[in-house]
Design an enzyme around this catalytic site. Sequence first.
Site, PDB file in Angstrom:
ATOM      1  CG  ASP A   1      13.049   6.031  -5.456  1.00 28.09           C
ATOM      2  OD1 ASP A   1      12.243   5.463  -4.890  1.00 28.09           O
ATOM      3  OD2 ASP A   1      12.941   7.360  -5.787  1.00 28.09           O
TER       4      ASP A   1
ATOM      5  CG  ASP B   1       3.444   5.822  -1.386  1.00 29.03           C
ATOM      6  OD1 ASP B   1       4.013   5.791  -2.693  1.00 29.03           O
ATOM      7  OD2 ASP B   1       2.066   6.046  -1.356  1.00 29.03           O
TER       8      ASP B   1
ATOM      9  CE  LYS C   1       5.614  18.763   3.249  1.00 25.99           C
ATOM     10  NZ  LYS C   1       4.377  19.103   2.738  1.00 25.99           N
TER      11      LYS C   1
ATOM     12  CD  GLU D   1       4.266  -2.211 -12.461  1.00 25.79           C
ATOM     13  OE1 GLU D   1       4.458  -2.374 -10.908  1.00 25.79           O
ATOM     14  OE2 GLU D   1       3.682  -3.142 -12.915  1.00 25.79           O
TER      15      GLU D   1
ATOM     16  CD  GLU E   1      14.220  -3.165  -8.810  1.00 32.29           C
ATOM     17  OE1 GLU E   1      13.198  -3.748  -8.645  1.00 32.29           O
ATOM     18  OE2 GLU E   1      15.248  -3.432  -8.746  1.00 32.29           O
TER      19      GLU E   1
HETATM   20  N1  SAM Z   1       5.253  -1.760  -5.482  1.00 29.67           N
HETATM   21  C1  SAM Z   1       5.262  -0.882  -6.713  1.00 29.67           C
HETATM   22  C2  SAM Z   1       6.426  -1.013  -7.539  1.00 29.67           C
HETATM   23  O1  SAM Z   1       7.514  -0.900  -7.007  1.00 29.67           O
HETATM   24  O2  SAM Z   1       6.350  -0.525  -8.672  1.00 29.67           O
HETATM   25  C3  SAM Z   1       4.521   0.323  -6.393  1.00 29.67           C
HETATM   26  C4  SAM Z   1       4.990   1.278  -5.817  1.00 29.67           C
HETATM   27  S1  SAM Z   1       3.982   2.932  -5.516  1.00 29.67           S
HETATM   28  C5  SAM Z   1       5.387   3.993  -5.134  1.00 29.67           C
HETATM   29  C6  SAM Z   1       3.561   2.595  -3.948  1.00 29.67           C
HETATM   30  C7  SAM Z   1       2.212   1.632  -4.089  1.00 29.67           C
HETATM   31  O3  SAM Z   1       1.853   1.608  -2.513  1.00 29.67           O
HETATM   32  C8  SAM Z   1       1.058   2.687  -4.519  1.00 29.67           C
HETATM   33  O4  SAM Z   1       0.379   1.617  -5.454  1.00 29.67           O
HETATM   34  C9  SAM Z   1       0.314   2.921  -3.388  1.00 29.67           C
HETATM   35  O5  SAM Z   1      -1.305   2.901  -3.731  1.00 29.67           O
HETATM   36  C10 SAM Z   1       0.259   1.791  -2.301  1.00 29.67           C
HETATM   37  N2  SAM Z   1       0.077   2.229  -0.940  1.00 29.67           N
HETATM   38  C11 SAM Z   1       0.621   3.146  -0.342  1.00 29.67           C
HETATM   39  N3  SAM Z   1       0.336   3.248   0.996  1.00 29.67           N
HETATM   40  C12 SAM Z   1      -0.514   2.147   1.047  1.00 29.67           C
HETATM   41  C13 SAM Z   1      -1.392   1.713   2.126  1.00 29.67           C
HETATM   42  N4  SAM Z   1      -1.154   2.102   3.583  1.00 29.67           N
HETATM   43  N5  SAM Z   1      -1.894   0.410   1.879  1.00 29.67           N
HETATM   44  C14 SAM Z   1      -2.055  -0.101   0.704  1.00 29.67           C
HETATM   45  N6  SAM Z   1      -1.177   0.315  -0.494  1.00 29.67           N
HETATM   46  C15 SAM Z   1      -0.573   1.284  -0.350  1.00 29.67           C
END
Ligand code: SAM
Length: 227
Positions: free
Chosen positions: A162, A126, A130, A206, A208
Amino acid sequence: MRLRRIPGTREKILQYTPWLVTEPTAWQGRWQDYIAGRLGSQQAEPMEIHLELGTGRGRFINEMARDCSDHFWIGAELREEVLLNALELAKKGETPNLAFLWINVEQTVDIFGVGEVDGIYLNFSDPWPKARHAKRRLTHRRFLERYRRYLKVGGKIRFKTDNEDLFRFSLEEFEANGFALQEVTFDLHNDPALSSMELSARVMTEYERRFSRRGMPIYRCEAVLCS
Ligand code: SAM
């Protein structure tokens, strides 16, 4: 960030043992014992441990575990609804060298011992755009300090995104915090070196898949822990 617990989810997720590790802190410093227990007589030698943080629906890690069966793969994910999908894939593939943790990445320092992990994968973390949320980025120095505690010296963080701003921020954070950069690319899928890069560069997550279908460039680097 606290884990949101939907009533009944724990029971649902527990159906996916042995792929879900229910008490991960109990294995700190002893993950090779966990692996030997999972793989039984098949596994006499220590295995490299590779960890994907924020594994989402688990497409990448399931594919990596299938194709790199000499390593043990562990996916960590906060959100149970996507983790269930990752667990389902593992169960369907009957993948033995794979496990999942239902945790916040913050907790990983209490789960892995010093130098216990060989590689970390951050795929489409993520971006927290901000400035006041910068500390939540999984490549912020606050997290890099944690990873340094359990990543082997010489071990790598492989990072794909990305988001150009997050990528540039992350390159600076890696370099300022004891990591050496290599294989830096600002457009992975159009990089002439892609075919000779290691498998993890070529296996798509996914997110990507979704972003590259829209023609968006994918940024990738490897950050090697120096000391
Ligand atoms: N890695 C996957 C992909 O590339 O398709 C998922 C990307 S998605 C944007 C980010 C994932 O990271 C989400 O499923 C979110 O729940 C998890 N995530 C974000 N912060 C996290 C944290 N502090 N601990 C565990 N999971 C986290």
